[in-house]
Design an enzyme around this catalytic site. Structure first.
Site, PDB file in Angstrom:
ATOM      1  N   ASN A  94       0.738  -0.956   0.080  1.00  0.00           N
ATOM      2  CA  ASN A  94       0.256   0.466   0.366  1.00  0.00           C
ATOM      3  C   ASN A  94       1.008   1.451  -0.082  1.00  0.00           C
ATOM      4  O   ASN A  94       2.004   0.816  -0.235  1.00  0.00           O
ATOM      5  CB  ASN A  94      -1.008  -0.061   0.682  1.00  0.00           C
ATOM      6  CG  ASN A  94      -1.947   0.725   1.025  1.00  0.00           C
ATOM      7  OD1 ASN A  94      -2.098   1.905   0.193  1.00  0.00           O
ATOM      8  ND2 ASN A  94      -3.527  -0.037   1.326  1.00  0.00           N
TER       9      ASN A  94
ATOM     10  N   HIS B  78      23.961   0.286  11.556  1.00  0.00           N
ATOM     11  CA  HIS B  78      24.298  -0.106  11.838  1.00  0.00           C
ATOM     12  C   HIS B  78      25.703  -0.690  12.934  1.00  0.00           C
ATOM     13  O   HIS B  78      25.093  -0.767  14.085  1.00  0.00           O
ATOM     14  CB  HIS B  78      24.970   2.406  12.260  1.00  0.00           C
ATOM     15  CG  HIS B  78      23.831   2.747  10.978  1.00  0.00           C
ATOM     16  ND1 HIS B  78      25.347   2.723   9.612  1.00  0.00           N
ATOM     17  CD2 HIS B  78      23.058   2.524  10.543  1.00  0.00           C
ATOM     18  CE1 HIS B  78      23.875   3.330   8.920  1.00  0.00           C
ATOM     19  NE2 HIS B  78      22.827   3.763   9.637  1.00  0.00           N
TER      20      HIS B  78
ATOM     21  N   GLY C 209      -1.231  -1.076   8.724  1.00  0.00           N
ATOM     22  CA  GLY C 209      -0.058  -0.438   8.642  1.00  0.00           C
ATOM     23  C   GLY C 209       0.540   0.400   9.916  1.00  0.00           C
ATOM     24  O   GLY C 209       0.998  -0.147  10.974  1.00  0.00           O
TER      25      GLY C 209
ATOM     26  N   THR D 205      11.492  -7.030  15.873  1.00  0.00           N
ATOM     27  CA  THR D 205      13.050  -6.439  16.821  1.00  0.00           C
ATOM     28  C   THR D 205      13.467  -8.399  17.176  1.00  0.00           C
ATOM     29  O   THR D 205      14.146  -8.585  17.052  1.00  0.00           O
ATOM     30  CB  THR D 205      12.910  -6.232  17.400  1.00  0.00           C
ATOM     31  OG1 THR D 205      12.395  -7.041  18.780  1.00  0.00           O
ATOM     32  CG2 THR D 205      12.517  -4.520  18.123  1.00  0.00           C
TER      33      THR D 205
END
Length: 197
Positions: A84, A114, A141, A164
Site C-alpha cells: 500500500n 549500523h 499499517g 525486533t
C-alpha cells in the site's frame, strides 16, 4: 579483496559511499521518481518501471506509490504481493517476501543497520542482515520490521508494531516490541487460505 558491494551482500561492514554503490542508488532513485510520478491511468508504464526496479518479483506484484527502496534488486517477491501507500524497504541485503503477502500503508522494512560500537559507527561503515517474510502474511499499517527478522507463513502483524525478533507461523502478533498475542485458529488459517485462492 572484496568490493564494497560484495561486503554489503555478505553482511560485513562496508562503505556505503563507495562509487559503485552510490551509482546504483542514483539509478534506483531515478526509477523511484518515475514510479512515484507515474499517472494512475497508465498502469502499463508503472508495470515497466516496477519490472526494472524490482526484477526479482513474481506474477501479479503491485504497489500503490509512493514507494522507496535502496537498490530494488535485493527485494525478492513471490506472486501477488501488494504494498500500500508509502512503504520503505532498505534492501542493502536480501529482503525475501512470500506469495500473497499484503503490506498496509507506511510499512518500513530495514535490512540496513549500523554498528553498536560508536567508533565503528563514526568511521562511516555499516552492515546489513536479511529479512524474510513468509507466504500469506498480513502486515498492518505503520509496522517497522528490523534487520535480521523472519516472519512465518500466514501470520498477522498488528498495525504500529515494531518487529525486533522472529515471529512464527500462524500467529497474531503486535506491540512494541512486537510479541505473539495468540495462535491463529485452524478456521482462521483455513479461511485466509480460501480468501486468497
Amino acid at each position: 579483496m572484496k568490493t564494497e558491494k560484495e561486503k554489503m551482500l555478505a553482511g560485513e561492514l562496508y562503505n556505503a559511499l563507495d562509487p559503485e554503490l552510490t551509482q546504483e542508488r542514483i539509478h534506483t532513485r531515478l526509477l523511484l521518481k518515475a514510479l512515484n510520478e507515474s499517472p494512475e491511468d497508465q498502469p502499463e508504464r508503472r508495470t515497466r518501471v516496477l519490472q526494472e526496479l524490482i526484477p526479482n518479483s513474481g506474477k501479479g506484484f503491485w504497489m500503490q506509490p509512493p514507494f522507496f527502496c535502496d537498490y530494488g534488486y535485493n527485494i525478492i517477491l513471490g506472486d501477488n504481493v501488494f504494498f500500500n501507500f508509502n512503504c520503505v524497504v532498505l534492501d542493502v541485503m536480501t529482503v525475501t517476501i512470500g506469495s500473497r503477502t499484503l503490506f498496509g500503508p507506511n510499512v518500513q522494512i530495514y535490512a540496513a543497520t549500523h554498528p553498536i560500537n560508536w567508533s565503528e559507527r563514526a568511521s562511516g561503515l555499516e552492515y546489513a542482515k536479511p529479512v524474510t517474510i513468509g507466504e500469506d502474511v498480513w502486515i498492518g499499517g505503520s509496522v517497522v520490521i528490523c534487520p535480521g527478522v523472519t516472519i512465518g507463513d500466514r501470520s498477522v502483524i498488528g498495525a504500529g508494531s515494531v518487529v525486533t525478533r522472529d515471529i512464527p507461523d500462524d500467529v497474531f502478533a503486535a506491540g512494541n516490541p512486537c510479541k505473539v498475542i495468540r495462535k491463529l485458529t485452524e478456521s482462521e488459517t483455513n479461511e485466509s487460505a480460501r480468501q486468497v485462492e
